[in-house]
Each structure stands twice: as C-alpha cells, then as structure tokens.
Design a protein around this motif. Structure first.
Motif, PDB file in Angstrom:
ATOM      1  N   VAL A  89     -26.955  20.575 -20.333  1.00 27.60           N
ATOM      2  CA  VAL A  89     -27.397  21.876 -20.836  1.00 27.60           C
ATOM      3  C   VAL A  89     -26.706  22.153 -22.178  1.00 27.60           C
ATOM      4  O   VAL A  89     -27.290  22.766 -23.073  1.00 27.60           O
ATOM      5  CB  VAL A  89     -27.075  22.989 -19.810  1.00 27.60           C
ATOM      6  N   LEU A 128     -30.116  23.867 -11.003  1.00 21.08           N
ATOM      7  CA  LEU A 128     -30.338  24.491 -12.318  1.00 21.08           C
ATOM      8  C   LEU A 128     -31.666  25.220 -12.358  1.00 21.08           C
ATOM      9  O   LEU A 128     -31.760  26.337 -12.884  1.00 21.08           O
ATOM     10  CB  LEU A 128     -30.275  23.435 -13.423  1.00 21.08           C
ATOM     11  N   GLU A 132     -32.685  29.322 -12.943  1.00 21.15           N
ATOM     12  CA  GLU A 132     -33.638  29.797 -13.949  1.00 21.15           C
ATOM     13  C   GLU A 132     -34.656  30.732 -13.324  1.00 21.15           C
ATOM     14  O   GLU A 132     -35.096  31.685 -13.963  1.00 21.15           O
ATOM     15  CB  GLU A 132     -34.351  28.612 -14.617  1.00 21.15           C
TER      16      GLU A 132
END
Length: 134
Positions: A89, A128, A132
């Motif tokens: 990221v 992840l 989001e």
C-alpha cells in the motif's frame, strides 16, 4: 542502542524508511513491544535492513518490495510475506506485481513455497479489501 551509543545517520534514515514502507502504526507497535532483550535486534534491522539496504537509491521502494516478497516467499517466511504484502500500500507494488513475483517463486523456489505465499497474500488482500468496504 546502548545507553552510551549515539544514533547514527544510517539509523535515523532507517527509521524514516521503515516508517515510509511499513507505516507509522506498525513501527510504533514494534517499538512499544521492544524489550531490553530484543532492542539490539530492532536496532540492527533498522540500521542494516532499512538504513543500509532499503534506503539505497538504485531501486525504487516498489522494486525492493517485489524482490523482498519473492525472497520471503521462497524461504517460507509467511508472517514476513504478510507484512510486506500489507506494505505494498505504501511501496506502490501492485497485486499484479506480486502475482508475477510469486510465479517466479514457483519456478525457481518451488510450487509449495509459492502456494503458501499466494494463500498468505490472498488473506492479506481479503483483509485490506474488507477495510475498504467498511
């Protein structure tokens, strides 16, 4: 660092690079968990890995990230693979980059090593993606 040692420029650069790659939250957790027993090890990796290697100008953070994931996968270091997949990221390495790296691992280090790393990366990506959506 020992009480009588000063912090070197390389160590300071290592702290900065480590924070850029792994993020402040990760580094803060590692520093808070550090004890007298493992502090010398933390100092070593901060200066050597992050200050001397990751801070070199020849490769981008993305390139170093891809190579690091491949090496860790080849060696079967799942926790470190997960940490460095999360760090993409910050490094700019894409999921496609990781796929390509793990294909290389399959050919050059073995299918079982790549299979484990793919499973680990998928778990990280799922986490992840869930963040989001939330």
């Amino acid at each position: 660092m020992a009480a009588n040692e000063t912090v070197s420029e390389r160590h300071l650069l290592g702290i900065e690079t480590r924070r850029k790659v792994l993020g402040d939250a990760h580094v803060d957790r590692a520093e808070m968990a550090s004890t007298d027993f493992d502090r010398p090890f933390q100092d070593l990796i901060t200066e050597a890995a992050w200050g001397a290697v990751w801070s070199r100008p020849n490769w981008t953070k993305r390139e170093r990230s891809i190579v690091t994931i491949a090496l860790l996968a080849a060696l079967g270091h799942d926790e470190e693979v997960a940490m460095h997949v999360r760090a993409t990221v910050n490094t700019g390495a894409t999921r496609e980059d990781i796929t390509e790296a793990l294909l290389h691992v399959a050919i050059y280090a073995g299918v079982p090593a790549a299979n484990r790393a793919i499973r680990t990366a998928k778990q990280v990506f799922d986490a992840l993606d869930a963040k989001e959506v939330a």
